[in-house]
Write a protein that holds these residues in place. Sequence first.
Motif, mmCIF file in Angstrom:
data_model
loop_
_atom_site.group_PDB
_atom_site.id
_atom_site.type_symbol
_atom_site.label_atom_id
_atom_site.label_comp_id
_atom_site.label_asym_id
_atom_site.label_seq_id
_atom_site.Cartn_x
_atom_site.Cartn_y
_atom_site.Cartn_z
ATOM 1 N N SER A 254 0.835 -1.192 0.000
ATOM 2 C CA SER A 254 0.000 0.000 0.000
ATOM 3 C C SER A 254 0.876 1.250 0.000
ATOM 4 N N ARG B 99 7.692 1.190 -8.342
ATOM 5 C CA ARG B 99 6.422 1.865 -8.636
ATOM 6 C C ARG B 99 6.608 3.354 -8.871
ATOM 7 N N THR C 56 -6.537 3.357 -6.127
ATOM 8 C CA THR C 56 -5.367 2.535 -6.417
ATOM 9 C C THR C 56 -5.062 1.590 -5.255
ATOM 10 N N ILE C 57 -5.131 2.146 -4.039
ATOM 11 C CA ILE C 57 -4.866 1.319 -2.861
ATOM 12 C C ILE C 57 -5.915 0.216 -2.732
ATOM 13 N N ASN D 75 -7.675 -1.119 -5.178
ATOM 14 C CA ASN D 75 -7.440 -2.137 -6.202
ATOM 15 C C ASN D 75 -6.273 -3.042 -5.816
ATOM 16 N N ARG D 76 -5.209 -2.399 -5.326
ATOM 17 C CA ARG D 76 -4.051 -3.191 -4.895
ATOM 18 C C ARG D 76 -4.424 -4.119 -3.748
ATOM 19 N N LEU D 77 -5.238 -3.590 -2.849
ATOM 20 C CA LEU D 77 -5.661 -4.396 -1.708
ATOM 21 C C LEU D 77 -6.522 -5.572 -2.152
ATOM 22 N N GLN E 93 -6.433 -7.025 -5.083
ATOM 23 C CA GLN E 93 -5.551 -7.982 -5.738
ATOM 24 C C GLN E 93 -4.759 -8.779 -4.711
ATOM 25 N N LYS E 94 -4.289 -8.076 -3.693
ATOM 26 C CA LYS E 94 -3.517 -8.749 -2.646
ATOM 27 C C LYS E 94 -4.376 -9.776 -1.910
#
Length: 324
Positions: A2, A90, A141-142, A144-146, A148-149
Amino acid sequence: MSLLTSSIDLDMIAPPLTESQLQFPASEIDHLAQLFLQVGDTVRPIILRRISPISFEILEGYFEYYAAMKAQEIDDQFTAIRAYVVPPDRELAILSQYQFLRSLSTPLANEKTDSLPITPSERQSDLEKIEQTIEQTIERTIANRLDQKIAATIERIVEEKIGSSFQAMTKQITNQITQQLDIHLSEIKRSLLLTPVTPPVAPPINQIIESSAPPVETILESVTKKPSKSTRTNQPKTRSSGSSPTKSAIKESDPKVIEVLRELNTLNFGDLEYKLLKSRSKKFARPIYELRLQQPDQKFQSILDITKVEGIAEKTILKIIAAW
């Protein structure tokens, strides 16, 4: 990973080139410094790159940095600024996002500049809008990343659980099969040890001959029955090993008789005893076997030769042949 903000000391940020400060009017730097002192920090974090364990380099946010340094000159209690410390892998994506958002706010600023002077409140409003846009973008973004994670973690956990369950199930099935095979093998070994050894049976041809042979009673009747005159007249006289003529009901050319004679000469003692048991002549097995050993070269030339054994007469031979 994150993207989180941190409060970075101004002393840990490497000063940019002196010429970059000339891009921003001093009045605007002073105005933003006063706003920093009123709020206590910036609402739009600057973007930094770590160049050593205790120092950072500015990637975006020079205007905010100079305003923070000015605020520190005014009030020495203002010593830090909020910033994003981006990881190297990144960095390009974050800078591209920052520049894109800044390009969206440029036409609005140019339009206001051409028409009317921008008041401090309007500038603050624009800054807040930009900050809000950046915050929303970063939050998305966070998120989406979360997501995916979380999805990757769930997938990994499921695969591990399935793999461990499959291995455990395979091991259990293998153990069960092995145990069942061991039990079956033990039962087979036990049955082989307990099963008595049966003597060899006669070949099928002997069974056929035996089934076609007349019963013992018929043979005995033919032996004890007195022949008629014509039979006595026409019957050729045969001589035994002695000098006196004898009458015999045994045909030496009979396949049954030939088979019995052959086996009397070749069977071992155990098989010979078993064969004689059928005709209730088991007691003659030993003397017949010993007599055969006394003349190994000649053995029994005729079925009548076994009459040399004490107690065996032609009637006994007929019983042996019939039951063989």
